[in-house]
Design a protein around this motif. Structure first.
Motif, PDB file in Angstrom:
ATOM      1  N   ILE B 331       0.842  -1.203   0.000  1.00  0.00           N
ATOM      2  CA  ILE B 331       0.000   0.000   0.000  1.00  0.00           C
ATOM      3  C   ILE B 331       0.878   1.253   0.000  1.00  0.00           C
ATOM      4  O   ILE B 331       2.071   1.189   0.297  1.00  0.00           O
ATOM      5  N   HIS B 332       0.245   2.389  -0.330  1.00  0.00           N
ATOM      6  CA  HIS B 332       1.010   3.632  -0.412  1.00  0.00           C
ATOM      7  C   HIS B 332       1.378   4.206   0.954  1.00  0.00           C
ATOM      8  O   HIS B 332       2.302   4.994   1.056  1.00  0.00           O
ATOM      9  N   ALA B 333       0.635   3.848   1.994  1.00  0.00           N
ATOM     10  CA  ALA B 333       0.971   4.328   3.329  1.00  0.00           C
ATOM     11  C   ALA B 333       2.090   3.445   3.878  1.00  0.00           C
ATOM     12  O   ALA B 333       1.921   2.684   4.826  1.00  0.00           O
ATOM     13  N   GLY B 334       3.263   3.548   3.237  1.00  0.00           N
ATOM     14  CA  GLY B 334       4.384   2.655   3.526  1.00  0.00           C
ATOM     15  C   GLY B 334       4.812   2.697   4.984  1.00  0.00           C
ATOM     16  O   GLY B 334       5.370   1.735   5.503  1.00  0.00           O
ATOM     17  N   GLY B 335       4.568   3.815   5.646  1.00  0.00           N
ATOM     18  CA  GLY B 335       4.959   3.951   7.037  1.00  0.00           C
ATOM     19  C   GLY B 335       4.128   3.095   7.978  1.00  0.00           C
ATOM     20  O   GLY B 335       4.471   2.953   9.149  1.00  0.00           O
ATOM     21  N   LEU B 336       3.036   2.528   7.497  1.00  0.00           N
ATOM     22  CA  LEU B 336       2.159   1.735   8.364  1.00  0.00           C
ATOM     23  C   LEU B 336       2.295   0.238   8.124  1.00  0.00           C
ATOM     24  O   LEU B 336       1.542  -0.553   8.659  1.00  0.00           O
ATOM     25  N   ARG B 337       3.272  -0.153   7.315  1.00  0.00           N
ATOM     26  CA  ARG B 337       3.413  -1.565   6.941  1.00  0.00           C
ATOM     27  C   ARG B 337       4.370  -2.288   7.884  1.00  0.00           C
ATOM     28  O   ARG B 337       5.452  -2.697   7.503  1.00  0.00           O
ATOM     29  N   TYR B 338       3.964  -2.501   9.126  1.00  0.00           N
ATOM     30  CA  TYR B 338       4.845  -3.159  10.100  1.00  0.00           C
ATOM     31  C   TYR B 338       4.082  -4.288  10.770  1.00  0.00           C
ATOM     32  O   TYR B 338       2.928  -4.123  11.153  1.00  0.00           O
ATOM     33  N   HIS B 339       4.781  -5.428  10.926  1.00  0.00           N
ATOM     34  CA  HIS B 339       4.092  -6.607  11.468  1.00  0.00           C
ATOM     35  C   HIS B 339       3.776  -6.479  12.956  1.00  0.00           C
ATOM     36  O   HIS B 339       2.895  -7.153  13.459  1.00  0.00           O
ATOM     37  N   GLY B 340       4.526  -5.626  13.642  1.00  0.00           N
ATOM     38  CA  GLY B 340       4.371  -5.520  15.087  1.00  0.00           C
ATOM     39  C   GLY B 340       3.783  -4.184  15.504  1.00  0.00           C
ATOM     40  O   GLY B 340       3.179  -3.475  14.696  1.00  0.00           O
ATOM     41  N   ALA B 341       3.973  -3.863  16.775  1.00  0.00           N
ATOM     42  CA  ALA B 341       3.442  -2.607  17.302  1.00  0.00           C
ATOM     43  C   ALA B 341       4.208  -2.254  18.558  1.00  0.00           C
ATOM     44  O   ALA B 341       4.844  -3.123  19.185  1.00  0.00           O
ATOM     45  N   SER B 342       4.146  -0.996  18.920  1.00  0.00           N
ATOM     46  CA  SER B 342       4.748  -0.567  20.174  1.00  0.00           C
ATOM     47  C   SER B 342       4.223  -1.421  21.325  1.00  0.00           C
ATOM     48  O   SER B 342       3.010  -1.595  21.479  1.00  0.00           O
ATOM     49  N   PRO B 343       5.133  -1.993  22.151  1.00  0.00           N
ATOM     50  CA  PRO B 343       4.674  -2.740  23.330  1.00  0.00           C
ATOM     51  C   PRO B 343       3.769  -1.903  24.241  1.00  0.00           C
ATOM     52  O   PRO B 343       2.819  -2.427  24.811  1.00  0.00           O
ATOM     53  N   LEU B 344       4.062  -0.608  24.353  1.00  0.00           N
ATOM     54  CA  LEU B 344       3.231   0.243  25.215  1.00  0.00           C
ATOM     55  C   LEU B 344       1.816   0.377  24.642  1.00  0.00           C
ATOM     56  O   LEU B 344       0.826   0.201  25.345  1.00  0.00           O
ATOM     57  N   VAL B 345       1.739   0.688  23.356  1.00  0.00           N
ATOM     58  CA  VAL B 345       0.418   0.799  22.739  1.00  0.00           C
ATOM     59  C   VAL B 345      -0.299  -0.550  22.816  1.00  0.00           C
ATOM     60  O   VAL B 345      -1.496  -0.632  23.134  1.00  0.00           O
ATOM     61  N   SER B 346       0.447  -1.630  22.550  1.00  0.00           N
ATOM     62  CA  SER B 346      -0.146  -2.971  22.585  1.00  0.00           C
ATOM     63  C   SER B 346      -0.780  -3.266  23.941  1.00  0.00           C
ATOM     64  O   SER B 346      -1.904  -3.767  24.036  1.00  0.00           O
ATOM     65  N   GLN B 347      -0.030  -2.937  24.992  1.00  0.00           N
ATOM     66  CA  GLN B 347      -0.549  -3.223  26.326  1.00  0.00           C
ATOM     67  C   GLN B 347      -1.806  -2.409  26.618  1.00  0.00           C
ATOM     68  O   GLN B 347      -2.759  -2.906  27.227  1.00  0.00           O
ATOM     69  N   LEU B 348      -1.811  -1.154  26.146  1.00  0.00           N
ATOM     70  CA  LEU B 348      -3.003  -0.314  26.351  1.00  0.00           C
ATOM     71  C   LEU B 348      -4.194  -0.857  25.564  1.00  0.00           C
ATOM     72  O   LEU B 348      -5.339  -0.765  26.011  1.00  0.00           O
ATOM     73  N   VAL B 349      -3.928  -1.416  24.400  1.00  0.00           N
ATOM     74  CA  VAL B 349      -5.004  -2.052  23.630  1.00  0.00           C
ATOM     75  C   VAL B 349      -5.493  -3.281  24.386  1.00  0.00           C
ATOM     76  O   VAL B 349      -6.698  -3.482  24.595  1.00  0.00           O
ATOM     77  N   HIS B 350      -4.524  -4.075  24.839  1.00  0.00           N
ATOM     78  CA  HIS B 350      -4.852  -5.309  25.561  1.00  0.00           C
ATOM     79  C   HIS B 350      -5.677  -5.018  26.814  1.00  0.00           C
ATOM     80  O   HIS B 350      -6.588  -5.778  27.167  1.00  0.00           O
ATOM     81  N   GLU B 351      -5.381  -3.921  27.473  1.00  0.00           N
ATOM     82  CA  GLU B 351      -6.086  -3.561  28.706  1.00  0.00           C
ATOM     83  C   GLU B 351      -7.410  -2.854  28.417  1.00  0.00           C
ATOM     84  O   GLU B 351      -8.100  -2.414  29.338  1.00  0.00           O
ATOM     85  N   GLY B 352      -7.720  -2.668  27.152  1.00  0.00           N
ATOM     86  CA  GLY B 352      -9.001  -2.049  26.801  1.00  0.00           C
ATOM     87  C   GLY B 352      -9.016  -0.534  26.911  1.00  0.00           C
ATOM     88  O   GLY B 352     -10.072   0.099  26.881  1.00  0.00           O
TER      89      GLY B 352
END
Lengths: 450, 450
Positions: B331-352
């Motif tokens: 896709i053209h939004a090349g900056g968003l093509r990553y398999h992972g994510a920030s551990p901090l953001v991930s944890q906040l997602v995980h915690e709802g």
């Protein structure tokens, strides 16, 4: 350490500065290209709305900026001024270098300063569509953006060599809803006539102006718009210099020299005109217009009456000119490839109030790269001419051991011009010879006036 | 009418906000990819200078911004906030839409907010060269610019598909003095191994990270730099949200929802983290991360330990992941093509605490074009995901007849991405199917931890 000098929104100027009442000497009339008589405001109505025609000839020193225009200006204005500490250090100069940065507008250049009021005055006059031309596309993208804001249609004739060199600017115009045609095109009789003689013609601003003027003149709901040269365009751009004066006051400085690049003249006028009356009042300030050596209108042209366009449809003005059918080489600073110049700037040059200098392309890119590597901002190729001028002044100050205050207009960023930087970094750029024979030839075709 | 909300230079934050002490739940350790034991600060020294390692694990809520960094920030910060009056009108929504605009930096995006301090801490630690990777080039150009400012050499591995799609960003890096290689390259064993299997491999951020990490780890004078994901990177970006909170105070508003696009997480973290503690203190504010449907890390990935890179050289973190060898579509939004994510953001997602949403490419460009035609600024394709999120929230508010306050991060301008807009306007873009099988396959390769 004071690096960035900002004004608040309250300090956004409420009026433009009109230099006409302060001009030295007599202003020459503008001549109708068919009748060869001085044009009247009525003659201009097929091309411009009355609001702009009034500004073109106004004797008022200060013209109110409409509130609707100021609201849009606030998207990016007042624009920042910077002190170029890192560039000064790299040059080892005792000079202080300030630059006004116009690349913060949504189009990335100073051109929206006049595109917005031009679209506004057309809108209130009932215009449905604006036809215009563009070189590198800074102007075309700006008028497209302004038309979009006021719900006007927009048609842009883009000089063919730039259409190829700057595809991203074409895309910006289209994104902002404009239709864009490479010029010369087969949409106008002016374009068709040129293509008939030379199917591979790469275009010039003079030709593109002919096409846009013809388009406007032959369509009832359409008016023409020009991104430089004219008095009202130069006036709209004075918002740059008016802000810059206030910002330098905050810095506690006053410029020894004010520098702008020069194509049609509006960006130079914008930064320099507000200093002209100071100069008349005895302030010591030099005003320096820097143009490309390959299109040396002010330095190698003559001060004479000439058409504003190639097909002789635009009015005839007294200005510095290389001849209306001069075809400048395809340098990357496409916005500076114009055979003529603003009549106001021309008269100031003629009267000795404005200095001029022509610089070759490669020296400008060299200056731009040094600037980007010290000050971080990537300059438009047009603006690099002003940087070259500023650097040379700073080096002179170093040689003379003098602290000088230098102000220049960084009229746009170069994010859309990276192909030109690629060419420079890969040593693929060339400097064009001063095209002496071509200029001599085109200067033999000037109109006979008076 | 209040449209632009500015802060003075005095209001430029003096500290970054470190969310670590305010994180809900227990933070998972980071695991060494070879020993499979928790990494120690010493383990990271071949990759990062101690100043950044300390920030990565700091329990201090506020970290001073060095004066040298603040001086450079002032080139473009505090960045403006705008109320999107014209977009609101076009949508007919009762919602108020505010956006923080990070495209005013010399690189045209938010990335210099962390590139500058990263270069600074490397400089004072004696690093001579920085190796890094880039997708669309927003990060690569920013780290090149920052290295140039501090006199460091810079090597960038650029994902091959973006190297072709975004040639201007490559040129920006070179202009700022960096050397740029399309990744996978033959300069590293990681790159050579991938090319041996698949000579036409178009690259991914995961692969490019492997190459940059290897380059840094195998050269004594070189350190590695990452443009997103890591704790210290997210922290540097909080300057966005800290300023935004002050600006909304001036406007007399508080957001119902804060929106950022999500690739590695730093831009979302930058706008959202300063609101997390408000939320913990009972304020009703939603935090929404918007990612591409073709690389749906947060919405379709799993919360697990995984490598940060494809070649398993980078540390293992607990995060949302699609598997370290997942190859996202181009896709053209090349900056968003990553398999992972920030551990901090991930944890906040995980915690709802953070909501997520995946949106397809074409819907994002549709939102970006509406934005450009109303608000004038041309957004980067990455930022268009946040705009899509904001527009959808505004339309929901309209449907529900509720006045809501929406804040989003317009993380960059799209002047260098016009080819993508061309493709959209010419109906040449496609939406990619959610690559279910590929994700299932790559998720079967997760490391076994603990």
């Amino acid at each position: 350490m004071l690096t960035k000098i900002l004004l608040s929104e309250d300090q956004l100027p409420k009026q433009w500065y009109n230099i006409i009442p302060d001009m030295p000497g007599q202003m020459a009339p503008v001549i109708h290209p068919v009748t060869m008589q001085p044009v009247t405001p009525d003659d201009l109505l097929p091309l411009f709305p009355m609001g702009l025609i009034e500004q073109e000839v106004s004797q008022e020193r200060w013209i109110d900026i409409p509130e609707e225009v100021r609201e849009i200006y606030k998207l990016w204005r007042p624009s920042p001024m910077f002190r170029a500490h890192k560039l000064e250090k790299a040059l080892g100069t005792p000079a202080k270098i300030y630059y006004k940065y116009e690349g913060v507008s949504p189009a990335g250049s100073h051109k929206p300063n006049t595109a917005v009021p031009q679209a506004y005055y057309n809108k209130i006059a009932g215009t449905k569509r604006i036809a215009s031309e563009t070189g590198a596309g800074q102007w075309g993208s700006s008028i497209a953006m302004a038309c979009q804001l006021f719900g006007l249609k927009c048609t842009v004739y883009m000089v063919k060599v730039s259409y190829g060199q700057k595809p991203y600017r074409k895309s910006m115009m289209q994104l902002w809803g404009a239709e864009v045609f490479p010029s010369p095109s087969n949409r106008t009789s002016a374009g068709r006539a040129i293509l008939a003689k030379d199917p591979d013609n790469q275009g010039s601003l003079g030709i593109a102006i002919s096409e846009a003027v013809e388009d406007a003149a032959t369509h009832e709901d359409t008016r023409y718009s020009l991104g430089s040269v004219l008095n009202h365009v130069c006036m709209h751009q004075t918002i740059i210099g008016l802000e810059a004066k206030e910002q330098l006051k905050i810095a506690g400085d006053y410029p020894d020299v004010v520098i702008g690049c020069h194509g049609g003249g509006s960006n130079f006028a914008g930064i320099a005109f507000p200093f002209v009356s100071d100069k008349a009042n005895g302030k010591e300030v030099r005003l320096l217009a820097v143009e490309p050596a390959s299109c040396p209108t002010l330095t190698k042209g003559i001060y004479a009456f000439d058409y504003g366009d190639t097909a002789k449809m635009a009015p005839i003005s007294r200005m510095y000119t290389l001849g209306h059918d001069f075809m400048p080489p395809g340098i990357h600073a496409g916005g500076l490839r114009y055979h003529g110049a603003s009549p106001l700037v021309s008269q100031l040059v003629h009267e000795g109030i404005v200095e001029t200098r022509a610089v070759p392309q490669i020296a400008c890119f060299e200056a731009a790269v040094l600037f980007a590597r010290t000050e971080s901002i990537i300059p438009a190729p047009e603006s690099s001419h002003a940087i070259r001028g500023a650097i040379d002044e700073a080096l002179l100050a170093k040689e003379e051991g003098k602290e000088r205050v230098i102000l220049f207009n960084l009229s746009g960023h170069g994010h859309v011009d990276m192909a030109a930087y690629d060419a420079y970094l890969n040593n693929e750029l060339q400097d064009y010879e001063y095209p002496e024979d071509a200029i001599k030839e085109s200067l033999s075709h000037l109109p006979k006036v008076g």
